[in-house]
Design an enzyme around this catalytic site. Structure first.
Site, PDB file in Angstrom:
ATOM      1  CG  ASN A 146       3.525   1.138   8.433  1.00  0.00           C
ATOM      2  OD1 ASN A 146       2.801   2.011   8.911  1.00  0.00           O
ATOM      3  ND2 ASN A 146       3.234  -0.151   8.504  1.00  0.00           N
ATOM      4  CB  VAL A 194       8.623  -5.505   3.416  1.00  0.00           C
ATOM      5  CG1 VAL A 194       9.005  -5.925   2.002  1.00  0.00           C
ATOM      6  CG2 VAL A 194       8.328  -6.737   4.285  1.00  0.00           C
ATOM      7  CG  HIS A 203       4.243  -2.121   1.838  1.00  0.00           C
ATOM      8  ND1 HIS A 203       5.613  -2.096   1.970  1.00  0.00           N
ATOM      9  CD2 HIS A 203       3.745  -2.253   3.089  1.00  0.00           C
ATOM     10  CE1 HIS A 203       5.934  -2.218   3.245  1.00  0.00           C
ATOM     11  NE2 HIS A 203       4.822  -2.300   3.961  1.00  0.00           N
ATOM     12  CG  HIS A 227      -0.149  -1.890   5.561  1.00  0.00           C
ATOM     13  ND1 HIS A 227       0.049  -3.159   6.060  1.00  0.00           N
ATOM     14  CD2 HIS A 227       1.070  -1.295   5.549  1.00  0.00           C
ATOM     15  CE1 HIS A 227       1.340  -3.310   6.359  1.00  0.00           C
ATOM     16  NE2 HIS A 227       1.985  -2.206   6.055  1.00  0.00           N
TER      17      HIS A 227
HETATM   18  P1  5GP Z   1       5.443  -3.028   6.916  1.00  0.00           P
HETATM   19  O1  5GP Z   1       5.656  -3.399   8.362  1.00  0.00           O
HETATM   20  O2  5GP Z   1       6.753  -3.022   6.145  1.00  0.00           O
HETATM   21  O3  5GP Z   1       4.639  -1.790   6.703  1.00  0.00           O
HETATM   22  O4  5GP Z   1       4.537  -4.168   6.320  1.00  0.00           O
HETATM   23  C1  5GP Z   1       5.021  -5.358   5.821  1.00  0.00           C
HETATM   24  C2  5GP Z   1       3.867  -6.322   5.792  1.00  0.00           C
HETATM   25  O5  5GP Z   1       4.227  -7.392   4.962  1.00  0.00           O
HETATM   26  C3  5GP Z   1       3.503  -6.907   7.163  1.00  0.00           C
HETATM   27  O6  5GP Z   1       2.159  -6.584   7.482  1.00  0.00           O
HETATM   28  C4  5GP Z   1       3.717  -8.399   6.982  1.00  0.00           C
HETATM   29  O7  5GP Z   1       2.744  -9.173   7.618  1.00  0.00           O
HETATM   30  C5  5GP Z   1       3.666  -8.578   5.472  1.00  0.00           C
HETATM   31  N1  5GP Z   1       4.489  -9.650   4.945  1.00  0.00           N
HETATM   32  C6  5GP Z   1       5.791  -9.906   5.247  1.00  0.00           C
HETATM   33  N2  5GP Z   1       6.255 -10.940   4.534  1.00  0.00           N
HETATM   34  C7  5GP Z   1       5.210 -11.338   3.752  1.00  0.00           C
HETATM   35  C8  5GP Z   1       5.079 -12.380   2.785  1.00  0.00           C
HETATM   36  O8  5GP Z   1       5.989 -13.147   2.482  1.00  0.00           O
HETATM   37  N3  5GP Z   1       3.864 -12.505   2.171  1.00  0.00           N
HETATM   38  C9  5GP Z   1       2.816 -11.666   2.476  1.00  0.00           C
HETATM   39  N4  5GP Z   1       1.662 -11.880   1.811  1.00  0.00           N
HETATM   40  N5  5GP Z   1       2.929 -10.678   3.378  1.00  0.00           N
HETATM   41  C10 5GP Z   1       4.101 -10.517   4.007  1.00  0.00           C
END
Ligand code: 5GP
Length: 114
Positions: free
Chosen positions: A87, A96, A100, A102
């Site tokens: 993303n 975040v 990363h 997924h």
């Molecule tokens: P994004 O929306 O940025 O692509 O994905 C961020 C991901 O990080 C989300 O799926 C969310 O659930 C995960 N996430 C956010 N904070 C934490 C955390 O403190 N620990 C873990 N293990 N996952 C997190």
């Protein structure tokens, strides 16, 4: 730079279920899983988004995807299949800002995404 929640996970400053690690990449379970398997793969080098990757990061980006495939093979679901998603920024749903991937697996995933 790098001081996101994911940076803290790399430095073991906050807990996470780390399931994969090599010299360049860490994989840990997503806190809010969207599939039976939902693991986030991050480079130890903290690039905020895919947009920030430079030509010199090409090898690192390759290592990130290879880590995903390596884990899928290791866990035995590579043949059945999985999805690897990056993303980027607001419309991509990025929350975040530490690059990363997924890895989603363990059920048939719908397409296209909403
Ligand atoms: P994004 O929306 O940025 O692509 O994905 C961020 C991901 O990080 C989300 O799926 C969310 O659930 C995960 N996430 C956010 N904070 C934490 C955390 O403190 N620990 C873990 N293990 N996952 C997190």
């Amino acid at each position: 730079m790098g001081d996101t929640i994911f940076g803290k996970i790399i430095r073991r400053e906050i807990p996470a279920e780390i399931v994969y690690e090599n010299d360049d990449v860490v994989g840990f379970r997503d806190l809010n899983p969207q599939a039976p398997v939902h693991v986030l793969f991050i480079p130890k080098k903290p690039l905020p988004t895919l947009n920030d990757a430079q030509p010199g990061d090409a090898e690192l980006l390759g290592k990130l995807l290879l880590a995903v495939a390596d884990y899928a093979k290791q866990e035995g679901f590579a043949e059945q299949g999985y999805r690897a998603v990056v993303n980027c920024n607001e419309h991509g749903g990025q929350t975040v800002f530490h690059l990363h991937v997924h890895l989603l697996a363990g059920r048939r995933l719908g397409w296209p995404p909403g």
